[in-house]
Design a protein around this motif. Structure first.
Motif, PDB file in Angstrom:
ATOM      1  N   ARG A 141       0.819  -1.220   0.000  1.00 49.37           N
ATOM      2  CA  ARG A 141       0.000   0.000   0.000  1.00 49.37           C
ATOM      3  C   ARG A 141       0.850   1.266   0.000  1.00 49.37           C
ATOM      4  NH1 ARG A 141      -4.368  -1.068   4.721  1.00 49.37           N
ATOM      5  NH2 ARG A 141      -2.499  -1.795   5.832  1.00 49.37           N
ATOM      6  N   GLY A 142       2.161   1.112  -0.081  1.00 50.03           N
ATOM      7  CA  GLY A 142       3.024   2.285  -0.146  1.00 50.03           C
ATOM      8  C   GLY A 142       4.339   2.067   0.563  1.00 50.03           C
ATOM      9  N   ASP A 143       5.324   2.917   0.229  1.00 47.39           N
ATOM     10  CA  ASP A 143       6.635   2.928   0.880  1.00 47.39           C
ATOM     11  C   ASP A 143       7.356   1.593   0.787  1.00 47.39           C
ATOM     12  OD1 ASP A 143       6.235   5.589   1.674  1.00 47.39           O
ATOM     13  OD2 ASP A 143       5.173   4.956   3.481  1.00 47.39           O
ATOM     14  N   ALA A 144       7.134   0.856  -0.288  1.00 50.98           N
ATOM     15  CA  ALA A 144       7.804  -0.424  -0.524  1.00 50.98           C
ATOM     16  C   ALA A 144       7.597  -1.410   0.629  1.00 50.98           C
ATOM     17  CB  ALA A 144       9.304  -0.211  -0.766  1.00 50.98           C
ATOM     18  N   LEU A 145       6.486  -1.258   1.349  1.00 50.64           N
ATOM     19  CA  LEU A 145       6.193  -2.093   2.513  1.00 50.64           C
ATOM     20  C   LEU A 145       5.224  -3.211   2.143  1.00 50.64           C
ATOM     21  CD1 LEU A 145       6.367  -2.599   5.605  1.00 50.64           C
ATOM     22  CD2 LEU A 145       4.380  -1.079   5.843  1.00 50.64           C
ATOM     23  N   ALA A 146       5.696  -4.450   2.193  1.00 50.92           N
ATOM     24  CA  ALA A 146       4.828  -5.615   2.025  1.00 50.92           C
ATOM     25  C   ALA A 146       4.089  -5.857   3.334  1.00 50.92           C
ATOM     26  CB  ALA A 146       5.648  -6.840   1.656  1.00 50.92           C
ATOM     27  N   GLU A 147       2.804  -6.227   3.237  1.00 48.05           N
ATOM     28  CA  GLU A 147       2.006  -6.430   4.441  1.00 48.05           C
ATOM     29  C   GLU A 147       1.209  -7.737   4.356  1.00 48.05           C
ATOM     30  OE1 GLU A 147       0.251  -2.577   6.203  1.00 48.05           O
ATOM     31  OE2 GLU A 147       0.217  -2.258   4.032  1.00 48.05           O
ATOM     32  N   PHE A 148       0.928  -8.289   5.520  1.00 48.92           N
ATOM     33  CA  PHE A 148       0.095  -9.483   5.629  1.00 48.92           C
ATOM     34  C   PHE A 148      -0.761  -9.331   6.879  1.00 48.92           C
ATOM     35  CE2 PHE A 148      -1.006 -13.698   7.085  1.00 48.92           C
ATOM     36  CZ  PHE A 148      -1.336 -14.367   5.916  1.00 48.92           C
ATOM     37  N   PRO A 149      -2.033  -9.753   6.802  1.00 47.67           N
ATOM     38  CA  PRO A 149      -2.767 -10.279   5.649  1.00 47.67           C
ATOM     39  C   PRO A 149      -3.445  -9.155   4.869  1.00 47.67           C
ATOM     40  CG  PRO A 149      -4.112 -10.478   7.610  1.00 47.67           C
ATOM     41  CD  PRO A 149      -2.816  -9.853   8.061  1.00 47.67           C
ATOM     42  N   ALA A 190      -0.519  -5.989   8.666  1.00 47.86           N
ATOM     43  CA  ALA A 190      -1.608  -5.054   8.390  1.00 47.86           C
ATOM     44  C   ALA A 190      -2.607  -5.100   9.540  1.00 47.86           C
ATOM     45  CB  ALA A 190      -2.278  -5.401   7.068  1.00 47.86           C
ATOM     46  N   ALA A 191      -2.254  -4.442  10.647  1.00 48.28           N
ATOM     47  CA  ALA A 191      -3.086  -4.495  11.847  1.00 48.28           C
ATOM     48  C   ALA A 191      -4.437  -3.836  11.632  1.00 48.28           C
ATOM     49  CB  ALA A 191      -2.352  -3.831  13.017  1.00 48.28           C
ATOM     50  N   ASP A 192      -4.523  -2.877  10.706  1.00 46.20           N
ATOM     51  CA  ASP A 192      -5.801  -2.227  10.453  1.00 46.20           C
ATOM     52  C   ASP A 192      -6.768  -3.139   9.705  1.00 46.20           C
ATOM     53  OD1 ASP A 192      -4.011  -2.015   8.264  1.00 46.20           O
ATOM     54  OD2 ASP A 192      -5.237  -0.433   7.363  1.00 46.20           O
ATOM     55  N   LEU A 193      -6.238  -4.072   8.922  1.00 52.48           N
ATOM     56  CA  LEU A 193      -7.091  -4.995   8.175  1.00 52.48           C
ATOM     57  C   LEU A 193      -7.483  -6.218   9.009  1.00 52.48           C
ATOM     58  CD1 LEU A 193      -5.334  -4.945   4.680  1.00 52.48           C
ATOM     59  CD2 LEU A 193      -7.276  -3.574   5.484  1.00 52.48           C
ATOM     60  N   PRO A 195      -6.719  -6.851  13.022  1.00 54.17           N
ATOM     61  CA  PRO A 195      -6.054  -6.651  14.316  1.00 54.17           C
ATOM     62  C   PRO A 195      -5.859  -7.943  15.110  1.00 54.17           C
ATOM     63  CG  PRO A 195      -8.297  -5.762  14.349  1.00 54.17           C
ATOM     64  CD  PRO A 195      -7.995  -6.099  12.923  1.00 54.17           C
ATOM     65  N   THR A 196      -6.762  -8.904  14.920  1.00 54.84           N
ATOM     66  CA  THR A 196      -6.625 -10.177  15.635  1.00 54.84           C
ATOM     67  C   THR A 196      -5.364 -10.916  15.197  1.00 54.84           C
ATOM     68  OG1 THR A 196      -9.021 -10.362  15.882  1.00 54.84           O
ATOM     69  CG2 THR A 196      -7.738 -12.384  16.134  1.00 54.84           C
ATOM     70  N   TYR A 197      -5.102 -10.924  13.888  1.00 48.68           N
ATOM     71  CA  TYR A 197      -3.895 -11.595  13.408  1.00 48.68           C
ATOM     72  C   TYR A 197      -2.645 -10.864  13.882  1.00 48.68           C
ATOM     73  CZ  TYR A 197      -0.495 -13.965  10.528  1.00 48.68           C
ATOM     74  OH  TYR A 197       0.602 -14.699  10.129  1.00 48.68           O
ATOM     75  N   ALA A 198      -2.655  -9.544  13.845  1.00 43.60           N
ATOM     76  CA  ALA A 198      -1.497  -8.785  14.303  1.00 43.60           C
ATOM     77  C   ALA A 198      -1.197  -9.069  15.774  1.00 43.60           C
ATOM     78  CB  ALA A 198      -1.735  -7.291  14.087  1.00 43.60           C
ATOM     79  N   GLU A 199      -2.251  -9.166  16.580  1.00 49.01           N
ATOM     80  CA  GLU A 199      -2.064  -9.499  17.993  1.00 49.01           C
ATOM     81  C   GLU A 199      -1.525 -10.917  18.153  1.00 49.01           C
ATOM     82  OE1 GLU A 199      -4.662  -9.771  22.175  1.00 49.01           O
ATOM     83  OE2 GLU A 199      -5.592  -9.062  20.323  1.00 49.01           O
ATOM     84  N   ALA A 200      -2.055 -11.839  17.346  1.00 46.77           N
ATOM     85  CA  ALA A 200      -1.573 -13.225  17.395  1.00 46.77           C
ATOM     86  C   ALA A 200      -0.103 -13.303  17.000  1.00 46.77           C
ATOM     87  CB  ALA A 200      -2.417 -14.100  16.487  1.00 46.77           C
ATOM     88  N   ALA A 201       0.320 -12.468  16.046  1.00 42.79           N
ATOM     89  CA  ALA A 201       1.729 -12.451  15.636  1.00 42.79           C
ATOM     90  C   ALA A 201       2.622 -11.982  16.778  1.00 42.79           C
ATOM     91  CB  ALA A 201       1.895 -11.550  14.418  1.00 42.79           C
TER      92      ALA A 201
END
Length: 236
Positions: A141-149, A190-193, A195-201
């Motif tokens: 989504r910008g700044d050459a930053l790959a994100e998941f999920p 991608a915590a905004d998409l 947040p549960t997965y980001a917390e699990a990570a």
């Protein structure tokens, strides 16, 4: 990982019903292709984007064509989520993943946890068993930053919890994020998409699960694992 034959170029008309896409080939023919990607495909499914397809000669297939790549701003992006395990398997055999190169034996799709299968179980003399999970990444989504999920994934959060359990049992557990893009320099969640997965990570990292991220080289003939990318902390 080589494609069976060079890919065919076309222009995306629309993606629909998640797994179907109408595409105009460069010779003018309009075809329907299989889209092996259940995700949101943000930025990769806009009508008019150049796409690349493989063609199967299997007469039993309902759809001859499979959507493999999207071209965005001159960069190729792999959208086929069935390919990352094949790419990583090849890299493991060739000892390209330095963090895992000491392991001698590679077993795919091994049952573990609660009705789950680990992508790869790695073993070797004098080494702890290593449970390796692979995740496909194609969101930018910008700044050459790959994100998941790129969309919510309860299954992904479950896998992180089960990897944490493997660490607690005395094993090694690794989550490898494979970036099927050629235009990223770092990776985060991608915590905004989701947040549960980001917390699990974060919980998995604190529990001792190792996170790795690699990008790929991509052209119309092959996709191969390339270089490691740094992983940035979760932003909230």
């Amino acid at each position: 990982m080589d494609f069976p034959s060079p890919l065919l170029r076309g222009t995306l008309i629309k993606r629909y019903k998640r797994f179907l896409a109408d595409i105009r080939l460069d010779d003018g023919e309009i075809i329907t292709a299989h889209c092996a990607n259940p995700g949101a495909m943000l930025g990769l499914k806009e009508p008019g984007l150049p796409v690349w397809l493989s063609k199967s000669d299997n007469p039993k297939r309902k759809l001859q064509y499979s959507w493999e790549l999207t071209e965005v701003d001159g960069h190729l992006v792999g959208i086929n989520t069935a390919l990352p395990n094949r790419i990583v398997a090849e890299a493991l055999l060739n000892k390209q993943i330095k963090e895992l190169a000491a392991y001698e034996h590679i077993r795919p799709e091994v049952k573990y946890g609660e009705k789950s299968r680990i992508d790869f179980l790695l073993t070797g003399d004098g080494l702890p068993d290593c449970y390796l999970e692979v995740k496909n990444v194609h969101l930018l989504r910008g700044d050459a930053l790959a994100e998941f999920p790129d969309s919510k994934t309860a299954r992904g959060a479950k896998h992180l919890a089960e990897l944490s359990n493997m660490v607690a049992a005395g094993h090694r557990a690794v989550n490898l994020y494979l970036v099927q893009r050629t235009d990223c320099s770092h990776f985060s969640f991608a915590a905004d998409l989701d947040p549960t997965y980001a917390e699990a990570a974060e919980l998995a990292l604190n529990a001792g699960v190792e996170f790795l991220c690699y990008d790929c080289t991509i052209d119309q003939n092959q996709i191969c694992l390339n270089h490691p990318l740094p992983i940035l902390p979760v932003k909230r």
